[in-house]
Design an enzyme around this catalytic site. Structure first.
Site, PDB file in Angstrom:
ATOM      1  N   CYS A  51      30.592 -21.608 -16.649  1.00 48.95           N
ATOM      2  CA  CYS A  51      29.262 -21.862 -16.104  1.00 48.95           C
ATOM      3  C   CYS A  51      28.799 -23.291 -16.413  1.00 48.95           C
ATOM      4  O   CYS A  51      29.324 -24.238 -15.841  1.00 48.95           O
ATOM      5  CB  CYS A  51      28.275 -20.812 -16.599  1.00 48.95           C
ATOM      6  SG  CYS A  51      26.781 -20.683 -15.593  1.00 48.95           S
ATOM      7  N   HIS A  69      31.115 -15.776 -14.745  1.00 48.63           N
ATOM      8  CA  HIS A  69      31.146 -15.242 -16.109  1.00 48.63           C
ATOM      9  C   HIS A  69      32.273 -14.225 -16.269  1.00 48.63           C
ATOM     10  O   HIS A  69      32.100 -13.041 -15.965  1.00 48.63           O
ATOM     11  CB  HIS A  69      29.809 -14.584 -16.440  1.00 48.63           C
ATOM     12  CG  HIS A  69      28.686 -15.558 -16.552  1.00 48.63           C
ATOM     13  ND1 HIS A  69      28.288 -16.120 -17.752  1.00 48.63           N
ATOM     14  CD2 HIS A  69      27.887 -16.099 -15.610  1.00 48.63           C
ATOM     15  CE1 HIS A  69      27.286 -16.941 -17.543  1.00 48.63           C
ATOM     16  NE2 HIS A  69      27.027 -16.955 -16.247  1.00 48.63           N
ATOM     17  N   GLU A  87      33.378 -12.941 -18.930  1.00 49.16           N
ATOM     18  CA  GLU A  87      33.116 -11.954 -19.972  1.00 49.16           C
ATOM     19  C   GLU A  87      32.429 -10.718 -19.404  1.00 49.16           C
ATOM     20  O   GLU A  87      32.228  -9.734 -20.115  1.00 49.16           O
ATOM     21  CB  GLU A  87      32.276 -12.562 -21.104  1.00 49.16           C
ATOM     22  CG  GLU A  87      30.798 -12.715 -20.822  1.00 49.16           C
ATOM     23  CD  GLU A  87      30.475 -13.909 -19.945  1.00 49.16           C
ATOM     24  OE1 GLU A  87      29.281 -14.110 -19.646  1.00 49.16           O
ATOM     25  OE2 GLU A  87      31.397 -14.646 -19.560  1.00 49.16           O
TER      26      GLU A  87
END
Length: 374
Positions: A248, A333, A335
């Protein structure tokens, strides 16, 4: 129920009802998130610092709040706008209501708003400044005041850790630069038994290298990447000295460090359903995204960066890799908090890159660059 209003800088007014916290600091950039779930992670994502977040899905709070899904200890959003909030959530993990969380953290909310109309307005005219009000008695004065305010540009400083700390592990030594880190990133490294040292956004490259990292992770974070000038310089100095992975804001900082450019998007990408295509494998991943700035695709032409992934919806740059140094990044993202897990393997790729460097027996990226150029 008490009335509450959302006033936009173009003069638009959205009427609703108050819930959550009081109006202590009601100004912010009004954005929208398209996720049907993941509202707890969204509220606690530091990348939303200074923003009033509109949830486009009409019912929010229906599965409550639990202690496991927070992405930060202290949420940084300025306000929450919803169509309907669930006063009585139903879920076996539920520990408190959305209203209770907002009151606890001092975040004002407004419900009963036509979020479809608000979203269409933002899509047409772009994100804009907004203010939450409990009365419209001084509307013109409030509007003039809103138009005159300058939104903060030091968001990263406000959400980054002030001191280094360690999440111990027996594996690879990772230095994670905190520009507004989501806890999901730290969780992915601890799952892989890494020894993670989280450091402030303004730690120098020299201090970072003194920690003898096997790799450096550049986290997500809020705001315009060009306002993080110290981060750009640190990344520039670290390139070639250690493997780097950026997410990001970290992705954007790598681009700027390599003399590419970034631009503000009209209304950004915020949601859990954004398709991204990998140019190397032709795979399409569904990704979780939250950003209002993007790497300018044409600016990559005179750099050592190559685009590895792009957004199917609007062709924006979603992945980068350095041609000479061991560095890569993604705009979304991996994760996956909140959202799909298609891209979670990127953490394994980073670990593989680190192991590859170790297997070279100290053969540095700088030496590799010299060999390539010669």
């Amino acid at each position: 129920m008490c009335k509450r209003y959302l006033l936009l800088e173009d003069g638009s007014v959205f009427e609703g009802y108050a819930f959550g916290g009081e109006l202590n600091n009601p100004d912010g950039e009004v954005v929208f998130n398209t996720g049907m779930t993941g509202y707890q992670e969204t509220i606690s994502d530091p990348s939303y610092h200074g923003q009033i977040v509109t949830m486009t899905y009409p019912l929010i709070g229906n599965y409550g709040i639990n202690r496991d899904d927070f992405e930060s200890i202290q949420p940084a959003i300025q306000g929450l706008v919803v169509k309907e909030w669930a006063e009585y959530p139903s879920n076996f993990r539920n520990e408190m209501t959305l209203d209770e969380l907002l009151k606890l953290k001092g975040i004002p909310g407004i419900h009963g708003v036509d979020t479809r109309q608000l979203t269409r307005l933002i899509r047409q005219f772009g994100t804009m400044k907004g203010r939450l009000l409990d009365s419209l008695d001084q509307k013109e004065d409030e509007l003039n005041s809103l138009r005159d305010i300058q939104l903060p540009t030091d968001q990263v400083k406000k959400v980054s850790t002030s001191k280094p700390y360690v999440a111990p592990g027996r594996g690879h030594r990772i230095v994670l630069i905190d520009y507004g880190m989501k806890h999901g990133i730290l969780r992915e490294f601890t799952r892989r038994n890494c020894h993670v040292t989280v450091v402030p956004h303004d730690m120098s490259a020299e201090e970072i290298m003194q920690l003898q990292p096997d790799g450096v992770m550049l986290s997500n974070g809020p705001g315009d990447p060009k306002n993080v000038s110290e981060g750009i310089e640190v990344v520039r100095e670290l390139l070639g000295k250690t493997p780097i992975f950026g997410i990001c804001l970290g992705h954007q900082l790598i681009a700027l460090a390599c003399h590419a450019d970034t631009v503000k998007m009209k209304f950004g990408h915020r949601g859990v359903n954004h398709p991204v295509k990998d140019l190397r494998t032709n795979e399409v991943w569904m990704t979780s995204q939250n950003h209002g700035y993007a790497v300018e695709r044409s600016s990559l032409e005179n750099t050592d960066l190559i685009m590895t992934q792009y957004a199917i919806n609007d062709d924006t740059v979603e992945g980068l890799e350095h041609e000479l140094y061991n560095a890569f990044s993604v705009q979304y993202h991996p994760e996956s908090s909140p959202g799909p897990q298609d891209s979670n393997s990127l953490f394994d790729q980073f670990i593989s890159r680190i192991q590859s460097e170790k297997d070279k027996g100290g053969f540095s990226c700088q030496s590799e660059k010299t060999l390539i150029k010669s």
